[in-house]
Design a protein around this motif. Structure first.
Motif, mmCIF file in Angstrom:
data_model
loop_
_atom_site.group_PDB
_atom_site.id
_atom_site.type_symbol
_atom_site.label_atom_id
_atom_site.label_comp_id
_atom_site.label_asym_id
_atom_site.label_seq_id
_atom_site.Cartn_x
_atom_site.Cartn_y
_atom_site.Cartn_z
ATOM 1 N N LEU A 125 -3.864 5.008 16.701
ATOM 2 C CA LEU A 125 -5.059 4.815 17.773
ATOM 3 C C LEU A 125 -5.679 3.706 17.834
ATOM 4 O O LEU A 125 -6.023 3.333 19.156
ATOM 5 C CB LEU A 125 -6.060 6.185 17.465
ATOM 6 N N TRP A 126 -5.884 2.793 16.681
ATOM 7 C CA TRP A 126 -6.751 1.557 16.744
ATOM 8 C C TRP A 126 -5.936 0.514 17.015
ATOM 9 O O TRP A 126 -6.386 -0.581 17.128
ATOM 10 C CB TRP A 126 -7.238 1.275 15.348
ATOM 11 N N ARG A 127 -4.487 0.598 17.439
ATOM 12 C CA ARG A 127 -3.790 -0.701 17.507
ATOM 13 C C ARG A 127 -4.029 -1.300 18.734
ATOM 14 O O ARG A 127 -3.661 -2.323 19.029
ATOM 15 C CB ARG A 127 -2.377 -0.198 17.420
ATOM 16 N N ARG A 128 -4.615 -0.371 19.647
ATOM 17 C CA ARG A 128 -4.813 -1.093 21.156
ATOM 18 C C ARG A 128 -5.958 -2.205 21.064
ATOM 19 O O ARG A 128 -5.927 -3.274 21.680
ATOM 20 C CB ARG A 128 -5.144 -0.155 22.338
ATOM 21 N N LEU B 1 3.931 -0.356 9.872
ATOM 22 C CA LEU B 1 5.151 -0.422 9.931
ATOM 23 C C LEU B 1 5.447 -0.582 8.585
ATOM 24 O O LEU B 1 6.543 -0.009 7.987
ATOM 25 C CB LEU B 1 5.775 -1.575 10.860
ATOM 26 N N GLY B 2 4.794 -1.540 7.923
ATOM 27 C CA GLY B 2 5.094 -1.970 6.424
ATOM 28 C C GLY B 2 4.921 -0.604 5.689
ATOM 29 O O GLY B 2 5.671 -0.282 4.601
ATOM 30 N N PHE B 3 3.764 0.126 5.805
ATOM 31 C CA PHE B 3 3.407 1.330 5.089
ATOM 32 C C PHE B 3 4.343 2.398 5.436
ATOM 33 O O PHE B 3 4.995 2.973 4.315
ATOM 34 C CB PHE B 3 2.029 1.958 5.667
ATOM 35 N N VAL B 4 4.970 2.605 6.607
ATOM 36 C CA VAL B 4 5.912 3.542 6.755
ATOM 37 C C VAL B 4 7.173 3.305 6.250
ATOM 38 O O VAL B 4 7.927 4.152 5.670
ATOM 39 C CB VAL B 4 5.969 3.943 8.491
ATOM 40 N N TYR B 5 7.458 2.070 6.294
ATOM 41 C CA TYR B 5 8.880 1.601 5.863
ATOM 42 C C TYR B 5 8.926 1.928 4.188
ATOM 43 O O TYR B 5 9.939 2.120 3.657
ATOM 44 C CB TYR B 5 9.119 -0.026 5.967
ATOM 45 N N ALA B 6 7.744 1.525 3.430
ATOM 46 C CA ALA B 6 7.664 1.824 2.010
ATOM 47 C C ALA B 6 7.880 3.311 1.799
ATOM 48 O O ALA B 6 8.700 3.664 0.945
ATOM 49 C CB ALA B 6 6.416 1.241 1.610
ATOM 50 N N ILE C 280 0.849 -1.082 -0.007
ATOM 51 C CA ILE C 280 -0.035 0.014 -0.072
ATOM 52 C C ILE C 280 1.052 1.143 0.020
ATOM 53 O O ILE C 280 0.714 2.044 -0.594
ATOM 54 C CB ILE C 280 -1.164 0.022 1.275
ATOM 55 N N GLY C 281 1.795 1.173 0.792
ATOM 56 C CA GLY C 281 2.749 2.279 1.070
ATOM 57 C C GLY C 281 3.505 2.544 -0.122
ATOM 58 O O GLY C 281 3.654 3.706 -1.042
ATOM 59 N N LEU D 147 -1.027 10.634 6.067
ATOM 60 C CA LEU D 147 -0.512 10.998 7.543
ATOM 61 C C LEU D 147 -1.844 10.715 8.394
ATOM 62 O O LEU D 147 -1.611 10.150 9.480
ATOM 63 C CB LEU D 147 -0.057 12.373 7.736
ATOM 64 N N ILE D 148 -2.842 11.135 8.042
ATOM 65 C CA ILE D 148 -4.157 10.828 8.832
ATOM 66 C C ILE D 148 -4.454 9.254 9.096
ATOM 67 O O ILE D 148 -4.629 9.064 10.082
ATOM 68 C CB ILE D 148 -5.481 11.651 8.439
ATOM 69 N N ALA D 149 -4.164 8.438 7.983
ATOM 70 C CA ALA D 149 -4.243 7.106 8.125
ATOM 71 C C ALA D 149 -3.307 6.533 9.016
ATOM 72 O O ALA D 149 -3.815 5.393 9.861
ATOM 73 C CB ALA D 149 -4.130 6.448 6.580
ATOM 74 N N CYS D 150 -2.036 6.904 9.104
ATOM 75 C CA CYS D 150 -1.095 6.644 9.899
ATOM 76 C C CYS D 150 -1.382 6.802 11.416
ATOM 77 O O CYS D 150 -1.246 5.889 12.191
ATOM 78 C CB CYS D 150 0.205 7.031 9.561
ATOM 79 N N GLU D 151 -1.870 8.057 11.703
ATOM 80 C CA GLU D 151 -2.409 8.235 12.977
ATOM 81 C C GLU D 151 -3.575 7.565 13.626
ATOM 82 O O GLU D 151 -3.641 7.268 14.484
ATOM 83 C CB GLU D 151 -2.437 9.852 12.955
#
Length: 103
Positions: free
Chosen positions: A75-78, A88-93, A44-45, A67-71
């Protein structure tokens, strides 16, 4: 008694080791799903950056939406811990593409 002293670095290594053991232990399908979700985030990234390069007029808004999607994923990772691998895959790409471009 352990031969490692109680330092902040040793504590950090122990906590990272515990996270790795927790994430990569268990049945094979959980580990493979983790890797697949990580690769999906990378896909995706990398596709988003290609579309950003082609879209001249909406480049700023697309970066804002990413950026909004990453944030939101943070928030939803809990509630959904597998979203962290997607992020992590998105940011790495995106970071890898930035290094390729040189910016």
């Amino acid at each position: 008694m352990s031969s490692i002293q109680r330092t902040r670095l040793a504590g950090l290594q122990n906590s990272w080791g515990a996270v790795l053991r927790r994430n990569w232990s268990g049945p094979w399908w959980r580990r493979s799903a983790s890797v697949l979700i990580l690769l999906l985030g990378f896909f995706i990234g990398s596709n988003l950056t290609v579309h950003l390069a082609n879209a001249v007029g909406v480049r700023t808004f697309t970066a804002l939406y990413a950026l909004i999607a990453c944030e939101l994923l943070v928030l939803w990772r809990r509630r959904l811990p597998w979203l962290d691998n997607l992020r992590l895959g998105f940011v790495y790409a995106v970071v890898l593409e930035a290094f390729k471009v040189g910016s």
